[in-house]
Structures are given as C-alpha cells and as structure tokens.
Motif scaffolding. Sequence first.
Motif, PDB file in Angstrom:
ATOM      1  N   THR A 127      41.951 -12.223  25.282  1.00 35.86           N
ATOM      2  CA  THR A 127      42.204 -13.209  24.226  1.00 35.86           C
ATOM      3  C   THR A 127      41.029 -13.199  23.264  1.00 35.86           C
ATOM      4  OG1 THR A 127      41.132 -15.046  25.393  1.00 35.86           O
ATOM      5  CG2 THR A 127      43.470 -14.659  25.870  1.00 35.86           C
ATOM      6  N   VAL A 128      41.199 -13.830  22.129  1.00 35.59           N
ATOM      7  CA  VAL A 128      40.100 -13.893  21.162  1.00 35.59           C
ATOM      8  C   VAL A 128      38.932 -14.696  21.729  1.00 35.59           C
ATOM      9  CG1 VAL A 128      41.555 -13.576  19.133  1.00 35.59           C
ATOM     10  CG2 VAL A 128      41.189 -15.891  20.025  1.00 35.59           C
ATOM     11  N   TYR A 129      39.233 -15.702  22.549  1.00 34.27           N
ATOM     12  CA  TYR A 129      38.165 -16.501  23.136  1.00 34.27           C
ATOM     13  C   TYR A 129      37.419 -15.713  24.219  1.00 34.27           C
ATOM     14  CZ  TYR A 129      40.119 -20.438  20.621  1.00 34.27           C
ATOM     15  OH  TYR A 129      40.544 -21.277  19.631  1.00 34.27           O
ATOM     16  N   LYS A 130      38.143 -14.883  24.958  1.00 34.48           N
ATOM     17  CA  LYS A 130      37.505 -14.051  25.968  1.00 34.48           C
ATOM     18  C   LYS A 130      36.606 -13.018  25.308  1.00 34.48           C
ATOM     19  CE  LYS A 130      38.623 -11.220  30.035  1.00 34.48           C
ATOM     20  NZ  LYS A 130      39.733 -10.652  30.852  1.00 34.48           N
ATOM     21  N   SER A 131      37.064 -12.430  24.212  1.00 32.65           N
ATOM     22  CA  SER A 131      36.251 -11.450  23.498  1.00 32.65           C
ATOM     23  C   SER A 131      35.022 -12.109  22.887  1.00 32.65           C
ATOM     24  CB  SER A 131      37.085 -10.778  22.401  1.00 32.65           C
ATOM     25  OG  SER A 131      38.214 -10.124  22.952  1.00 32.65           O
ATOM     26  N   PHE A 132      35.191 -13.320  22.380  1.00 33.84           N
ATOM     27  CA  PHE A 132      34.067 -14.037  21.793  1.00 33.84           C
ATOM     28  C   PHE A 132      33.054 -14.421  22.861  1.00 33.84           C
ATOM     29  CE2 PHE A 132      32.080 -17.935  20.021  1.00 33.84           C
ATOM     30  CZ  PHE A 132      31.568 -17.390  18.844  1.00 33.84           C
ATOM     31  N   SER A 133      33.534 -14.815  24.037  1.00 34.75           N
ATOM     32  CA  SER A 133      32.626 -15.177  25.126  1.00 34.75           C
ATOM     33  C   SER A 133      31.802 -13.984  25.588  1.00 34.75           C
ATOM     34  CB  SER A 133      33.423 -15.742  26.311  1.00 34.75           C
ATOM     35  OG  SER A 133      34.098 -16.924  25.947  1.00 34.75           O
ATOM     36  N   LEU A 135      30.349 -11.921  23.834  1.00 35.57           N
ATOM     37  CA  LEU A 135      29.162 -11.792  22.994  1.00 35.57           C
ATOM     38  C   LEU A 135      27.975 -12.560  23.563  1.00 35.57           C
ATOM     39  CD1 LEU A 135      30.808 -12.220  19.471  1.00 35.57           C
ATOM     40  CD2 LEU A 135      30.220 -10.086  20.624  1.00 35.57           C
ATOM     41  N   PHE A 136      28.266 -13.574  24.408  1.00 38.30           N
ATOM     42  CA  PHE A 136      27.204 -14.405  24.972  1.00 38.30           C
ATOM     43  C   PHE A 136      27.025 -14.143  26.471  1.00 38.30           C
ATOM     44  CE2 PHE A 136      29.205 -16.616  21.432  1.00 38.30           C
ATOM     45  CZ  PHE A 136      28.118 -16.964  20.647  1.00 38.30           C
ATOM     46  N   SER A 137      27.435 -12.958  26.917  1.00 42.29           N
ATOM     47  CA  SER A 137      27.375 -12.656  28.351  1.00 42.29           C
ATOM     48  C   SER A 137      25.947 -12.671  28.881  1.00 42.29           C
ATOM     49  CB  SER A 137      28.018 -11.292  28.621  1.00 42.29           C
ATOM     50  OG  SER A 137      27.361 -10.278  27.869  1.00 42.29           O
ATOM     51  N   GLY A 138      24.965 -12.316  28.062  1.00 48.20           N
ATOM     52  CA  GLY A 138      23.582 -12.296  28.525  1.00 48.20           C
ATOM     53  C   GLY A 138      22.804 -13.543  28.229  1.00 48.20           C
ATOM     54  N   VAL A 139      23.474 -14.540  27.652  1.00 44.11           N
ATOM     55  CA  VAL A 139      22.809 -15.783  27.263  1.00 44.11           C
ATOM     56  C   VAL A 139      23.027 -16.830  28.345  1.00 44.11           C
ATOM     57  CG1 VAL A 139      22.656 -17.600  25.537  1.00 44.11           C
ATOM     58  CG2 VAL A 139      23.150 -15.255  24.829  1.00 44.11           C
ATOM     59  N   ASP A 140      21.936 -17.391  28.842  1.00 45.70           N
ATOM     60  CA  ASP A 140      22.007 -18.422  29.879  1.00 45.70           C
ATOM     61  C   ASP A 140      21.536 -19.751  29.287  1.00 45.70           C
ATOM     62  OD1 ASP A 140      22.266 -19.807  32.199  1.00 45.70           O
ATOM     63  OD2 ASP A 140      20.455 -19.011  33.157  1.00 45.70           O
ATOM     64  N   SER A 141      22.492 -20.512  28.730  1.00 46.25           N
ATOM     65  CA  SER A 141      22.141 -21.784  28.093  1.00 46.25           C
ATOM     66  C   SER A 141      23.244 -22.788  28.353  1.00 46.25           C
ATOM     67  CB  SER A 141      21.952 -21.594  26.585  1.00 46.25           C
ATOM     68  OG  SER A 141      21.804 -22.846  25.937  1.00 46.25           O
ATOM     69  N   PRO A 142      22.889 -24.037  28.711  1.00 50.70           N
ATOM     70  CA  PRO A 142      23.915 -25.060  28.928  1.00 50.70           C
ATOM     71  C   PRO A 142      24.642 -25.446  27.643  1.00 50.70           C
ATOM     72  CG  PRO A 142      21.719 -26.025  29.005  1.00 50.70           C
ATOM     73  CD  PRO A 142      21.542 -24.540  28.960  1.00 50.70           C
ATOM     74  N   PHE A 143      24.065 -25.074  26.492  1.00 52.11           N
ATOM     75  CA  PHE A 143      24.685 -25.408  25.209  1.00 52.11           C
ATOM     76  C   PHE A 143      25.686 -24.359  24.755  1.00 52.11           C
ATOM     77  CE2 PHE A 143      20.445 -27.366  25.207  1.00 52.11           C
ATOM     78  CZ  PHE A 143      20.809 -28.706  25.023  1.00 52.11           C
ATOM     79  N   LEU A 144      25.835 -23.290  25.541  1.00 51.79           N
ATOM     80  CA  LEU A 144      26.782 -22.240  25.189  1.00 51.79           C
ATOM     81  C   LEU A 144      27.729 -21.964  26.356  1.00 51.79           C
ATOM     82  CD1 LEU A 144      24.529 -19.722  23.212  1.00 51.79           C
ATOM     83  CD2 LEU A 144      26.365 -21.145  22.305  1.00 51.79           C
ATOM     84  N   ASP A 145      28.211 -23.033  26.992  1.00 54.39           N
ATOM     85  CA  ASP A 145      29.183 -22.872  28.063  1.00 54.39           C
ATOM     86  C   ASP A 145      30.560 -22.577  27.470  1.00 54.39           C
ATOM     87  OD1 ASP A 145      29.833 -25.278  26.960  1.00 54.39           O
ATOM     88  OD2 ASP A 145      29.672 -26.445  28.804  1.00 54.39           O
ATOM     89  N   GLY A 146      31.577 -22.572  28.314  1.00 54.60           N
ATOM     90  CA  GLY A 146      32.921 -22.227  27.858  1.00 54.60           C
ATOM     91  C   GLY A 146      33.435 -23.134  26.758  1.00 54.60           C
ATOM     92  N   ASN A 147      33.259 -24.446  26.913  1.00 58.94           N
ATOM     93  CA  ASN A 147      33.734 -25.390  25.897  1.00 58.94           C
ATOM     94  C   ASN A 147      32.997 -25.209  24.579  1.00 58.94           C
ATOM     95  OD1 ASN A 147      35.737 -26.713  27.403  1.00 58.94           O
ATOM     96  ND2 ASN A 147      34.223 -28.027  28.392  1.00 58.94           N
ATOM     97  N   ALA A 148      31.699 -24.968  24.650  1.00 57.85           N
ATOM     98  CA  ALA A 148      30.911 -24.782  23.434  1.00 57.85           C
ATOM     99  C   ALA A 148      31.329 -23.509  22.696  1.00 57.85           C
ATOM    100  CB  ALA A 148      29.426 -24.735  23.776  1.00 57.85           C
ATOM    101  N   GLN A 149      31.662 -22.462  23.447  1.00 52.49           N
ATOM    102  CA  GLN A 149      32.105 -21.222  22.818  1.00 52.49           C
ATOM    103  C   GLN A 149      33.454 -21.410  22.136  1.00 52.49           C
ATOM    104  OE1 GLN A 149      31.983 -18.430  26.049  1.00 52.49           O
ATOM    105  NE2 GLN A 149      29.764 -18.613  26.298  1.00 52.49           N
ATOM    106  N   VAL A 150      34.360 -22.134  22.792  1.00 56.43           N
ATOM    107  CA  VAL A 150      35.652 -22.454  22.167  1.00 56.43           C
ATOM    108  C   VAL A 150      35.434 -23.271  20.911  1.00 56.43           C
ATOM    109  CG1 VAL A 150      37.804 -23.746  22.462  1.00 56.43           C
ATOM    110  CG2 VAL A 150      36.952 -22.316  24.326  1.00 56.43           C
ATOM    111  N   LEU A 151      34.531 -24.251  21.001  1.00 50.94           N
ATOM    112  CA  LEU A 151      34.225 -25.104  19.852  1.00 50.94           C
ATOM    113  C   LEU A 151      33.705 -24.277  18.686  1.00 50.94           C
ATOM    114  CD1 LEU A 151      33.746 -27.918  18.579  1.00 50.94           C
ATOM    115  CD2 LEU A 151      31.529 -27.941  19.707  1.00 50.94           C
TER     116      LEU A 151
END
Length: 312
Positions: A127-133, A135-151
Amino acid sequence: MLISALSQGLLYAPMALGVFITFRILKTPDLTVDGSFVFGMTACAVVTIAGHPVLALFVGAAAGALAGFFTALLQTRLEVEPILSGILVAAGLYTVNYAVLGGQSNLYLQYDTVNAAGSPVKEASPTVYKSFSALFSGVDSPFLDGNAQVLLLTLVIVVLLTAALGVFFFTRPGMAIRATGDNEEMVRASSINADLARTAGVMLANSLVALSGALLCQQQRYADLNCGSSMLVMRLASVIIGQVLFGDRGIVGGLISAVGGSLVYRVVIQAAYKVNMPSYTVKLLSTLIVVCALAVPLIKRKLASTGKGAAA
C-alpha cells in the motif's frame, strides 16, 4: 490519542471537501455519499491486491466520479429530485460494491503466494502507507510511529488536494460550478451549460468522497461493505463544525474550514471513546454534534439581538 484522531480526521478530510462542494457550493443535498465512499474503497481494494497501490487511489477516485455522473444524470436528464437521485444511486451501488468484492461483505488486502517451503500462504499487499513507512525503517523515534506516518502522508495529500481545489474554483469551469450553485437561472440566461456544470460538480464531489474511502482502505488494509453507513451525517458534521469554528470566508476559507472541521470531529469522537462510551452510541453522538453545531449560529444571533436591545 491526538495523533490517531488527527490521522483519522485527515483520512476523512477529502470526503468533507466533497460534501462541502455539494452542500455549500452547489447547494444540493447529495445522498450518494454512503455508496460512493464504499465504491472507492472496493475499487481501490481490488487494484491494490493486483499490486498497484498508487493506481488504486486514482481508480477509487474515478469510481466515485462515475457514481456522481449517474446521480447528476438522474437530476439533469430525468429531472429526478436531488435527494431521491442520490438515494437511488447509493442503493444501486450496494449491489455493485458487493459484486466488486467478489460476492462477500469484506476483502482484506492480501494475495495468494508460495513460501520458500512451497506451501501456499497469504501475503500482505503493498500500500502507499506501507511504502511510505519503509522510508523510516531505520528511524527509531516515538514521534514517527505508525499513526504519525499515516498522519504525515495523508496531510501531504490533503494539503495538495485543498490547494488544487482552491485554484480550480477560480478557473472558468470552477466559476461555472460556483455560479450554478448561486443562481442556476442566471447561469442558463448567460448561455452557460448549467447541466454540465452541475454534473462536473457532483462528479468532483463524489470523486473526493471515494478517494477518502480508498485512503481508508489502504490505511486499515481491508474493504468492508458496511463502511459507508451514516457517512453523510459524519461528514456534514465536519462541514458545519468547520464553518462554526473557523468561519466561511470565501471558497478557500470554506475548503480549509471543512478540513479543520473533520479534524475537530474526529478528536471529539476519539475523546468519547476514551470515556468508555459504547461504540453503538457513536451515531447518536454524531447527530447531537450536528444539532449543536447548527444551533450555534442561532444562539449567536439571539445573543447579538439581545445585546443590541439592551444597549438601546
């Protein structure tokens, strides 16, 4: 909770924009929403499973435009009342959506494949959201969780949509749609094809509604036949809340207020869930929100007239 509510509000924001076009610009009660929302969702699901997630969003929007075309056709050619034409198309779309889903009530975004051992398994569709996520596979931040990426991704899409609509409604076709909603008789007297303008407006509105369904489909990773229930009331609440809280200063202000109303509405609903409100009361809460929002302008006028009377 806030990030989740805002992400959900943005997912439904294109629908709020579509409802704004029909109710505020065309001044036409269009009840096709419940059907076109699910039509966009089901069409998106089929194309996504086929392996084309980006194309699926455009196909979903096109499906909504097709639904809007038949609604406008009933209104302009057969002179069916707008409310009845929307009901008829939405009712017919139930069967269409059922057929698109392959004769089942829901469809998950997954396809059949074979694993390394040669056994058949189900694999999640991209999905577009899976592809977008990714991009942040190596980023470990509570501000970039699944909901934040969708947002974040949905925010970009909604901003681009709102900006494009703001520009479109100042072009000749957009001005024709606005004029048709303001005074259709004057438009006809000016030798402008009012039927064509109305058809274009209804198609545009329902394509936005269907795009919202397509985005929700890819975010939740399934399409359901009953997802369109009471969508019109929910989105009408967003438009009214936006107008009450943010005002309706011109076409651009109206578009922005519709998006803002969608965000506020989802925050209120999310807060209701946090106080252990049963899920079956959400529709009643939506109705109460609409009633309260409709009452605010009247209360303001009453207070203003009371203040003027006291001053006199």
